[in-house]
Write a protein that holds these residues in place. Structure first.
Motif, short mmCIF file in Angstrom:
data_model
loop_
_atom_site.label_atom_id
_atom_site.label_comp_id
_atom_site.label_asym_id
_atom_site.label_seq_id
_atom_site.Cartn_x
_atom_site.Cartn_y
_atom_site.Cartn_z
N SER A 139 0.82 -1.21 0.00
CA SER A 139 0.00 0.00 0.00
C SER A 139 0.85 1.26 0.00
CB SER A 139 -0.92 0.00 1.23
OG SER A 139 -0.17 -0.06 2.42
N HIS B 15 3.13 4.06 -4.46
CA HIS B 15 2.23 4.96 -5.17
C HIS B 15 2.53 4.90 -6.67
CE1 HIS B 15 0.21 8.72 -6.33
NE2 HIS B 15 -0.48 8.56 -5.21
N PRO B 16 1.50 5.01 -7.51
CA PRO B 16 1.77 4.98 -8.95
C PRO B 16 2.75 6.05 -9.40
CG PRO B 16 -0.52 5.62 -8.47
CD PRO B 16 0.06 5.09 -7.23
N LEU C 130 1.49 -5.02 -7.27
CA LEU C 130 0.81 -3.74 -7.46
C LEU C 130 -0.65 -3.90 -7.05
CD1 LEU C 130 2.09 -2.53 -10.97
CD2 LEU C 130 2.98 -1.92 -8.71
N LYS D 125 -5.72 -0.84 -8.02
CA LYS D 125 -5.87 0.55 -8.47
C LYS D 125 -4.55 1.10 -9.00
CE LYS D 125 -7.43 5.13 -6.95
NZ LYS D 125 -7.94 5.94 -5.81
N VAL D 126 -3.45 0.76 -8.33
CA VAL D 126 -2.13 1.20 -8.78
C VAL D 126 -1.80 0.60 -10.13
CG1 VAL D 126 0.35 1.17 -8.28
CG2 VAL D 126 -1.31 1.54 -6.42
N GLU E 171 -3.72 2.42 -12.85
CA GLU E 171 -3.20 3.75 -13.15
C GLU E 171 -1.87 3.67 -13.92
OE1 GLU E 171 -3.22 6.75 -10.12
OE2 GLU E 171 -4.83 5.74 -9.01
#
Length: 294
Positions: free
Chosen positions: A76, A79-80, A104, A107-108, A111
């Motif tokens: 978590s 971050h992308p 990953l 959501k990451v 993106e």
């Protein structure tokens, strides 16, 4: 002037991954990055999984020079923007279920994939060790790299040694496990791990653990592990596994440790001829030593 040639690779999620030219800057999940390194590819960045911390796990790194390659984070905390800031032409990861990009969060991954091609190689129970190795070799080949040809013979020789060690009149029992602490242990189910299935296919005896929670692991107490009467223990040395020192309050672990050949095991080892040659050689030596003691 050189003309760029479009690049494509059919990954193990069933997706055709495409780029305008052959990717040069690759960000990879650490297992994939260690595998690519063995094929002569230097990652531009690495990331871990939800089981990893703020620094790269050396046990997963293979021959990677961790001090020289940026580690972008894990779980978590990844971050992308951190992935994209490494300016990758391609992200390489593994998948266990043929759908998720391991390491990953969903959501990451979404993106990142909206801006950068993402290729995965399946390493789950549905594929044999040679098949996983061939898929990584195919990916590396599409990127213009490959393993030295001499490694093919070295791997063949290591497999022959493993067959000889495992096929003798005395067959030591090999158990792979990941310590959870002094009260619990995750016993690997041999059929769900490509490297363990390969050992069994070469004649090594790997007893099936007792029933317990988990698909890849049977999570039980140390008494159940001792009941398997192992002669060789492949012990998970990744950072998320409990250390041996923390297990010695348990009498069953002490009994195991006093009689077995202990061999460090990385369940997420690089998938290359180099790594597999080393793994088979180490297991063959441990099995041979255990047989000599029986």
């Amino acid at each position: 002037m050189e003309q760029s040639t479009p690049w494509e690779f059919s990954d193990d999620r069933g997706r055709l991954v495409v780029a305008g030219s052959r990717p040069e800057r690759i960000v990879a999940y650490i297992q994939a990055g260690a595998t690519l390194w063995d094929h002569g590819i230097r990652p531009a960045g690495l990331f871990g999984s939800q089981h990893d911390g703020v620094a790269a796990d050396p046990a997963k790194a293979g021959e990677l020079p961790l001090t020289e390659i940026p580690y972008l984070g894990s779980g978590s905390a990844l971050h992308p923007d951190a992935v994209l800031a490494a300016r990758p032409d391609l992200v390489v990861a593994v998948t266990y279920d043929g759908e998720q990009v391991y390491g990953l969060e969903a959501k990451v991954a979404q993106e990142v994939e909206e801006q950068v091609p993402v290729a995965t190689v399946a390493v789950g129970p549905g594929r044999s060790l040679p098949e996983v190795r061939e898929r990584f070799a195919a990916l590396a080949g599409s990127l213009g790299h490959g393993e030295p040809r001499t490694l093919a013979k070295e791997l063949d020789d290591a497999e022959d040694e493993l067959r000889r060690a495992g096929g003798g009149p005395v067959r030591p029992r090999v158990v792979a496990l990941s310590p959870a602490g002094p009260d619990r242990v995750h016993l690997a189910r041999p059929g769900t791990w490509p490297d363990l299935r390969a050992l069994a296919e070469h004649g090594v005896e790997l007893p099936e653990p007792v029933a317990g929670a988990g698909t890849n692991w049977s999570t039980v107490g140390w008494a159940e592990a001792a009941a398997l009467a192992p002669d060789v223990v492949l012990i998970d040395v990744r950072a998320n596994a409990a250390r041996i020192e923390a297990l010695r309050t348990d009498e069953h672990w002490r009994a195991i440790e006093s009689r077995v050949q202990l061999l460090p095991w990385n369940p997420e080892a690089p998938v290359s001829r180099l790594a597999h040659t080393r793994f088979f050689t180490e297991v063959a030596d441990a099995v041979r030593a255990a047989a000599a003691r029986k």
